[in-house]
Design an enzyme around this catalytic site. Structure first.
Site, mmCIF file in Angstrom:
data_model
loop_
_atom_site.group_PDB
_atom_site.id
_atom_site.type_symbol
_atom_site.label_atom_id
_atom_site.label_comp_id
_atom_site.label_asym_id
_atom_site.label_seq_id
_atom_site.Cartn_x
_atom_site.Cartn_y
_atom_site.Cartn_z
ATOM 1 N N CYS A 273 0.813 -1.219 0.000
ATOM 2 C CA CYS A 273 0.000 0.000 0.000
ATOM 3 C C CYS A 273 0.849 1.273 0.000
ATOM 4 C CB CYS A 273 -1.007 0.000 1.136
ATOM 5 S SG CYS A 273 -0.342 -0.228 2.784
ATOM 6 N N ASP B 90 -7.362 5.624 -1.986
ATOM 7 C CA ASP B 90 -7.066 4.433 -1.197
ATOM 8 C C ASP B 90 -6.560 3.312 -2.112
ATOM 9 O OD1 ASP B 90 -7.084 2.251 0.502
ATOM 10 O OD2 ASP B 90 -8.983 2.785 1.445
ATOM 11 N N HIS C 207 -6.191 0.210 -1.294
ATOM 12 C CA HIS C 207 -6.535 -1.099 -0.730
ATOM 13 C C HIS C 207 -7.687 -1.793 -1.439
ATOM 14 C CE1 HIS C 207 -4.420 1.017 2.568
ATOM 15 N NE2 HIS C 207 -3.874 -0.171 2.731
#
Length: 387
Positions: free
Chosen positions: A73, A272, A274
């Site tokens: 990430c 993001d 993820h």
């Protein structure tokens, strides 16, 4: 991070829209109104390059991982902040991505620099393997400082962009050091788009042309508290997103890394990484399917108070005038009432500092160990929840 990834995939199209507020929305130096410019806000966000976990890409190092789910990430956030620098460099801050619209060649050149394969300048493969030299094994989680150091090294191979990358350590930005780096005699590629003198094509202005200025990517790793962000830094952090030179911030909270691109009220706006998507390969025609590299739903938001104190702030100065303007803004910011400066801006290097940029070196192992302990001290918290 697998559980969080599943949750993100399941809910990714159910995010809240921007709140109905009179507070301005700031996205990488641009101010918007939710009431009159919501479409423009979403178009600006969608136009940022969005890098997420991927699966089924060629094995890193030939025998390593074929997915970065659960560990990549921060590497993806590093790609996003650097991709924003390349977009500003080659396309300009006003460039917008519109689904289905044919894009210029420079756009695909930027995108290809981050594709998941070993020969892309800033691929997950390159970042992971270069990170070994920074003491990170392949598959290990990075902190903001580590990914900044790795991207700086990789940028030296990107002759097309011809960037000067400076990482300001010890909470200090030295103006003389940056000017020396950006006035480097290293030539730009002959005849290429990078052959610019202070933002203008070579030859413009004849013999009165100013010395070469290599576009600057300035990354500043910071620690804004012990376990939580010190509230005294919050106003200063907000102002960083208001500057036209802003590249955003990489950091996160104790269970994930995010790429922060702006704020509204007391909330940060972020992309993001993820969610796990299949790796992308060019089609038979050589065209690269690019829709999965743009976040086409409202961006995520979180309270600024939840931000982990270990971050890296980024800025891009295409010309020397941009850098001078940035310095002026930082000096004004230091006078802002009730705001604690996040870093110091000085003209000359303090005598006790080393200068790795001028020698084109990274800090020696003892310095690297010291910096890693200081800036990545939250890594264990991230690793516990992300692996």
């Amino acid at each position: 991070m697998d559980a969080a990834t599943l949750t993100y995939d399941t809910l990714r199209f159910e995010y809240e829209d921007f709140p109905e507020t009179k507070e301005p929305v700031w996205i990488l130096g641009r101010r918007y109104s939710v009431f009159t410019e919501k479409d423009e806000i979403l178009l600006d966000v969608t136009s940022r390059l969005w890098f997420t976990y991927r699966k089924n890409f060629p094995a890193i190092g030939g025998t390593g991982p074929t997915s970065d789910t659960g560990w990549g990430c921060m590497l993806r956030c590093g790609q996003m902040i650097f991709a924003q620098a390349l977009v500003c460099r080659h396309l300009g801050r006003d460039w917008r991505w519109i689904k289905g619209k044919r894009q210029m060649d420079n756009y695909f050149s930027v995108l290809n620099a981050f594709i998941d394969k070993k020969d892309s300048y800033y691929s997950i493969h390159q970042i992971a393997q270069m990170g070994v030299g920074e003491g990170k094994s392949i598959g290990q989680w990075y902190g903001p400082n580590t990914v900044a150091q790795v991207l700086k090294k990789l940028a030296t191979f990107d002759t097309w962009s011809s960037l000067a990358v400076h990482i300001a350590m010890d909470n200090t930005v030295v103006m003389e050091e940056i000017r020396r780096l950006c006035h480097s005699s290293s030539p730009c590629p002959a005849g290429g788009a990078a052959a610019l003198y202070n933002g203008h094509p070579e030859g413009a202005g004849g013999t009165d042309r100013l010395p070469l200025w290599k576009p600057l990517v300035l990354l500043i790793p910071l620690r804004l508290g012990l376990t939580d962000i010190n509230e005294a830094y919050i106003e200063t952090l907000k102002h960083c997103f208001m500057m036209p030179q802003s590249l955003g911030v990489i950091g996160g909270k104790p269970n994930s890394a995010h790429y922060f691109i702006g704020y509204v009220g007391e909330e940060l706006i972020y992309l993001d990484p993820h969610t796990t998507q299949p790796a992308v390969e060019p089609g038979d025609s050589g065209c690269l399917p690019d829709e999965s590299f743009h976040c086409q739903h409202p961006p995520c938001r979180m309270s600024i108070a939840e931000l982990d104190p270990s971050i890296a702030v980024g800025f891009f100065c295409n010309t020397e005038e941009d850098f001078n303007d940035w310095c002026h803004q930082i000096k004004k910011l230091s006078l802002l009432r009730g705001a604690l400066p996040m870093f110091e801006l000085v003209e000359r290097q303090p005598s006790h500092f080393s200068n790795p940029d001028v020698l084109n070196l990274t800090p020696d192992s003892s310095d690297a160990d010291r910096l890693e302990r200081f800036f990545d001290s939250e890594d264990e918290d991230f690793e516990i929840l992300s692996l």
